[in-house]
Design a protein around this motif. Sequence first.
Motif, PDB file in Angstrom:
ATOM      1  N   GLN A   1       1.029  -1.232  -0.228  1.00 42.68           N
ATOM      2  CA  GLN A   1       0.034  -0.081   0.088  1.00 42.68           C
ATOM      3  C   GLN A   1       0.887   1.248   0.041  1.00 42.68           C
ATOM      4  O   GLN A   1       1.527   1.344   0.941  1.00 42.68           O
ATOM      5  CB  GLN A   1      -0.832  -0.159   1.198  1.00 42.68           C
ATOM      6  CG  GLN A   1      -1.787   1.170   1.251  1.00 42.68           C
ATOM      7  CD  GLN A   1      -2.787   1.126   0.095  1.00 42.68           C
ATOM      8  OE1 GLN A   1      -3.317  -0.093  -0.315  1.00 42.68           O
ATOM      9  NE2 GLN A   1      -3.250   2.259  -0.491  1.00 42.68           N
TER      10      GLN A   1
ATOM     11  N   THR B   1      -0.435   8.114   0.410  1.00 45.03           N
ATOM     12  CA  THR B   1      -0.769   9.014  -0.014  1.00 45.03           C
ATOM     13  C   THR B   1       0.080  10.414   0.061  1.00 45.03           C
ATOM     14  O   THR B   1       0.901  10.432   0.797  1.00 45.03           O
ATOM     15  CB  THR B   1      -2.168   9.742   0.660  1.00 45.03           C
ATOM     16  OG1 THR B   1      -1.854   9.985   1.882  1.00 45.03           O
ATOM     17  CG2 THR B   1      -3.125   8.422   0.727  1.00 45.03           C
ATOM     18  N   LEU B   2      -0.153  11.392  -0.723  1.00 47.06           N
ATOM     19  CA  LEU B   2       0.696  12.684  -0.634  1.00 47.06           C
ATOM     20  C   LEU B   2       0.711  13.177   0.784  1.00 47.06           C
ATOM     21  O   LEU B   2       1.489  13.882   1.042  1.00 47.06           O
ATOM     22  CB  LEU B   2       0.161  13.610  -1.791  1.00 47.06           C
ATOM     23  CG  LEU B   2       0.815  14.840  -2.069  1.00 47.06           C
ATOM     24  CD1 LEU B   2       2.439  14.752  -2.322  1.00 47.06           C
ATOM     25  CD2 LEU B   2       0.272  15.737  -2.935  1.00 47.06           C
ATOM     26  N   ASN B   3      -0.473  13.232   1.156  1.00 53.77           N
ATOM     27  CA  ASN B   3      -0.864  14.001   2.687  1.00 53.77           C
ATOM     28  C   ASN B   3      -0.081  13.068   3.812  1.00 53.77           C
ATOM     29  O   ASN B   3       0.743  13.705   4.526  1.00 53.77           O
ATOM     30  CB  ASN B   3      -2.218  13.986   3.142  1.00 53.77           C
ATOM     31  CG  ASN B   3      -2.466  14.717   4.334  1.00 53.77           C
ATOM     32  OD1 ASN B   3      -2.110  15.647   4.251  1.00 53.77           O
ATOM     33  ND2 ASN B   3      -3.209  14.031   5.199  1.00 53.77           N
ATOM     34  N   ASP B   4      -0.056  11.921   3.581  1.00 48.05           N
ATOM     35  CA  ASP B   4       0.810  11.004   4.358  1.00 48.05           C
ATOM     36  C   ASP B   4       2.568  11.267   4.337  1.00 48.05           C
ATOM     37  O   ASP B   4       3.123  11.567   5.334  1.00 48.05           O
ATOM     38  CB  ASP B   4       0.920   9.522   4.114  1.00 48.05           C
ATOM     39  CG  ASP B   4      -0.385   8.614   4.528  1.00 48.05           C
ATOM     40  OD1 ASP B   4      -1.159   9.334   5.256  1.00 48.05           O
ATOM     41  OD2 ASP B   4      -0.839   7.867   3.717  1.00 48.05           O
TER      42      ASP B   4
END
Length: 246
Positions: free
Chosen positions: A85, A88-91
């Motif tokens: 997995q 995300t860009l935010n992660d």
Amino acid sequence: PILPSYCEIPPEAQQICEMIRATADSTTPIQNLMLRGPAGTGKTSLAKAIAAGLGLPYVFQTCSPDYEIFDFIGQEYPNEQEVVQLPTLNDVKMAPASAYFNLCGIARLSASWEDVYSAVYEQLHGSMSGNGQFRYITSPFLDAMQHGWVCEIQEADIISKPAVLTGLNSMLDDCRMITLPNKTTVKRHKDAILILTGNTTYNGCRELNQATLSRMSLIYDFDALTAEEMAERAFKATGFPDKAVV
């Protein structure tokens, strides 16, 4: 292939099979065929009959206008059971150290977003380093060429880019091999038969590249069926009892 009982074996099938067998051990074996003609004239039936006559498995691919060379030789796809997995860009922005740990399983508190993106790159290109993240899925064409089967490429003349089929030329001539994007070289089996089929005169069809046509051992043109021939085929295929209606 098992042909349906109502299928009429084209008389050319036996002659073509005999020609293929007679030239199998020669310097110029008959292995690349082109069958052209209107729909319903028996091109695929002839291709299947050739495979049956030679005692070889039959596979096919149906082309579309946007076909590319990769549709003929296959591509690399992720192993579903091994896909990681991705963050995300935010992660990546908010918690790069956590995103790095989830990707690599290594605690690195100083990990930056650049480190995370490097790890993502390694995950996506894992097959190049041999960690099994990807596998190469071959096409029916490539399977047939490797194992010595009969492969029919249907609607070959509908491909919008004439150069696509020329990408297969090294497999169709004396070279008898092709190099895949993963650097693997695939050699053509001595029994492999390629049959291109097309409609030629239909709207949307295109003339095949001359370099491809020149590699065809045999080009056979089918005549359009008469109304009586079409009715006879429909009667045999459906079993409808009233010939007058058919």
